[in-house]
Design an enzyme around this catalytic site. Structure first.
Site, PDB file in Angstrom:
ATOM      1  N   ARG A 298      -2.007   4.360  10.345  1.00 49.54           N
ATOM      2  CA  ARG A 298      -2.419   4.286   8.949  1.00 49.54           C
ATOM      3  C   ARG A 298      -3.695   5.067   8.703  1.00 49.54           C
ATOM      4  O   ARG A 298      -4.151   5.139   7.560  1.00 49.54           O
ATOM      5  CB  ARG A 298      -2.684   2.821   8.566  1.00 49.54           C
ATOM      6  CG  ARG A 298      -1.492   2.115   7.938  1.00 49.54           C
ATOM      7  CD  ARG A 298      -1.812   0.636   8.019  1.00 49.54           C
ATOM      8  NE  ARG A 298      -1.378  -0.126   6.892  1.00 49.54           N
ATOM      9  CZ  ARG A 298      -0.375  -1.021   6.946  1.00 49.54           C
ATOM     10  NH1 ARG A 298       0.350  -1.146   8.025  1.00 49.54           N
ATOM     11  NH2 ARG A 298      -0.094  -1.757   5.906  1.00 49.54           N
TER      12      ARG A 298
ATOM     13  N   ARG B 266       8.022 -10.087  -4.489  1.00 47.68           N
ATOM     14  CA  ARG B 266       8.594 -10.176  -3.136  1.00 47.68           C
ATOM     15  C   ARG B 266       8.525 -11.612  -2.595  1.00 47.68           C
ATOM     16  O   ARG B 266       7.518 -12.306  -2.726  1.00 47.68           O
ATOM     17  CB  ARG B 266       7.820  -9.239  -2.208  1.00 47.68           C
ATOM     18  CG  ARG B 266       8.234  -9.358  -0.756  1.00 47.68           C
ATOM     19  CD  ARG B 266       7.888  -8.141   0.040  1.00 47.68           C
ATOM     20  NE  ARG B 266       6.472  -7.986   0.300  1.00 47.68           N
ATOM     21  CZ  ARG B 266       5.966  -6.972   1.007  1.00 47.68           C
ATOM     22  NH1 ARG B 266       6.756  -6.038   1.481  1.00 47.68           N
ATOM     23  NH2 ARG B 266       4.671  -6.901   1.209  1.00 47.68           N
TER      24      ARG B 266
ATOM     25  N   LYS C  11      10.108   0.197   3.266  1.00 49.15           N
ATOM     26  CA  LYS C  11       9.922   0.793   4.586  1.00 49.15           C
ATOM     27  C   LYS C  11      10.355  -0.154   5.716  1.00 49.15           C
ATOM     28  O   LYS C  11      11.008   0.278   6.658  1.00 49.15           O
ATOM     29  CB  LYS C  11       8.432   1.132   4.695  1.00 49.15           C
ATOM     30  CG  LYS C  11       7.943   1.684   5.946  1.00 49.15           C
ATOM     31  CD  LYS C  11       6.505   2.180   5.746  1.00 49.15           C
ATOM     32  CE  LYS C  11       5.568   1.158   5.139  1.00 49.15           C
ATOM     33  NZ  LYS C  11       5.113   0.128   6.080  1.00 49.15           N
TER      34      LYS C  11
ATOM     35  N   ARG D 277       4.220 -13.716   0.543  1.00 43.94           N
ATOM     36  CA  ARG D 277       3.263 -13.349   1.579  1.00 43.94           C
ATOM     37  C   ARG D 277       1.849 -13.599   1.090  1.00 43.94           C
ATOM     38  O   ARG D 277       1.561 -13.381  -0.077  1.00 43.94           O
ATOM     39  CB  ARG D 277       3.439 -11.860   1.935  1.00 43.94           C
ATOM     40  CG  ARG D 277       4.190 -11.661   3.221  1.00 43.94           C
ATOM     41  CD  ARG D 277       4.506 -10.215   3.458  1.00 43.94           C
ATOM     42  NE  ARG D 277       3.327  -9.367   3.585  1.00 43.94           N
ATOM     43  CZ  ARG D 277       3.358  -8.130   4.108  1.00 43.94           C
ATOM     44  NH1 ARG D 277       4.501  -7.633   4.527  1.00 43.94           N
ATOM     45  NH2 ARG D 277       2.267  -7.405   4.179  1.00 43.94           N
TER      46      ARG D 277
ATOM     47  N   ARG E  78      -4.773  -3.262  -0.761  1.00 45.20           N
ATOM     48  CA  ARG E  78      -3.858  -2.582   0.174  1.00 45.20           C
ATOM     49  C   ARG E  78      -3.436  -1.214  -0.357  1.00 45.20           C
ATOM     50  O   ARG E  78      -3.346  -0.249   0.406  1.00 45.20           O
ATOM     51  CB  ARG E  78      -2.623  -3.469   0.410  1.00 45.20           C
ATOM     52  CG  ARG E  78      -2.959  -4.684   1.266  1.00 45.20           C
ATOM     53  CD  ARG E  78      -1.991  -5.817   1.035  1.00 45.20           C
ATOM     54  NE  ARG E  78      -0.682  -5.517   1.553  1.00 45.20           N
ATOM     55  CZ  ARG E  78       0.433  -6.021   1.056  1.00 45.20           C
ATOM     56  NH1 ARG E  78       0.406  -6.839   0.017  1.00 45.20           N
ATOM     57  NH2 ARG E  78       1.581  -5.728   1.605  1.00 45.20           N
TER      58      ARG E  78
END
Ligand code: AMP
Length: 221
Positions: free
Chosen positions: A97, A131, A21, A163, A174
């Site tokens: 959200r 990631r 995204k 991250r 999450r």
């Protein structure tokens, strides 16, 4: 809409963490000359700068929990009042959200379209744990490419790191928040007739082409 069109576009991008995204929002922002507003990026900058918002946000973000709607609205309200938004519209990435955030957004600004960039949960789980992000320019890559480049960003040479919320515990928190709070928000946009779903699997350029087709079917003309 052609690339040089002047009508501002107001887009909300949904998608699970790791769906691509952020990358796609940045590409679309360039194509439509619209500000890319990522609340996650804004908050990470606030944390790095040690602002009052950043101090409040830090531990929540690291554990993968959502921040309060009140805090988020303060952050977004201010950003949407900027001159670049008035001129170019927005591509919202990571906001809203929750349903209260969505309701508040539509009171501040109209939205042309909300897009659900759909990628199955097993795929995003794999992507998130691999990631790597450049600590200097924010470029996103993966563990394999990071290793091949000696841990350095291919774009700017900065240091690639994981991250802090890409740990297994925070990832599961999450994704749970996404399923519990954001999926109902997506359905809320659907009920308003503002939602299209786009398949997020495949090479990034193909995903971009699908997104552009979906946007132009609704927003063009
Ligand atoms: P992201 O980079 O979009 O995954 O956002 C990183 C973290 O910032 C999230 O896990 C939340 O802790 C916080 N955050 C970002 N946007 C929002 C939002 N709209 N509502 C609540 N928390 C948010």
């Amino acid at each position: 809409m052609s690339e040089d069109a002047h009508r501002p576009i107001r887009l909300v991008m949904f998608g699970r963490q790791g769906a691509g995204k952020g990358t796609q929002s940045a590409t679309l922002a360039e194509r439509y000359a619209a500000p890319h507003i990522s609340t996650g990026d804004m908050l990470r900058e606030a944390v790095a700068a040690g602002t009052p918002v950043g101090i409040e946000a830090k531990s929540w973000m690291e554990s993968g929990r959502l921040l309060s709607d009140d805090l988020m609205l303060r952050v977004v309200d201010e950003r949407l009042a900027s001159a670049d938004v008035e001129k170019g519209g927005f591509i919202l990435d990571g906001f809203p959200r929750t349903i209260p955030q969505a309701e508040a957004l539509l009171e501040i600004a109209p939205v042309d379209l909300a897009i659900d960039l759909e990628v199955p949960e097993d795929v995003v789980l794999e992507r998130l744990s691999a990631r790597r992000v450049c600590s200097s320019c924010g470029n996103v890559t993966n563990a394999e490419l990071a290793e091949a480049s000696g841990g350095r960003c291919a774009l700017c040479g900065g240091e690639l790191e994981q991250r802090r919320d890409d740990t297994p515990e925070a990832i599961s928190e999450r994704l749970a928040a996404y399923n519990d709070q954001t999926v109902p928000t997506i359905r809320w946009f659907e009920q308003k007739g503002l939602l299209v779903t786009v398949d997020g699997l495949g090479p990034p350029a193909e995903v971009t082409a699908r997104l552009v087709a979906a946007i132009e079917a609704v927003v063009a003309g």
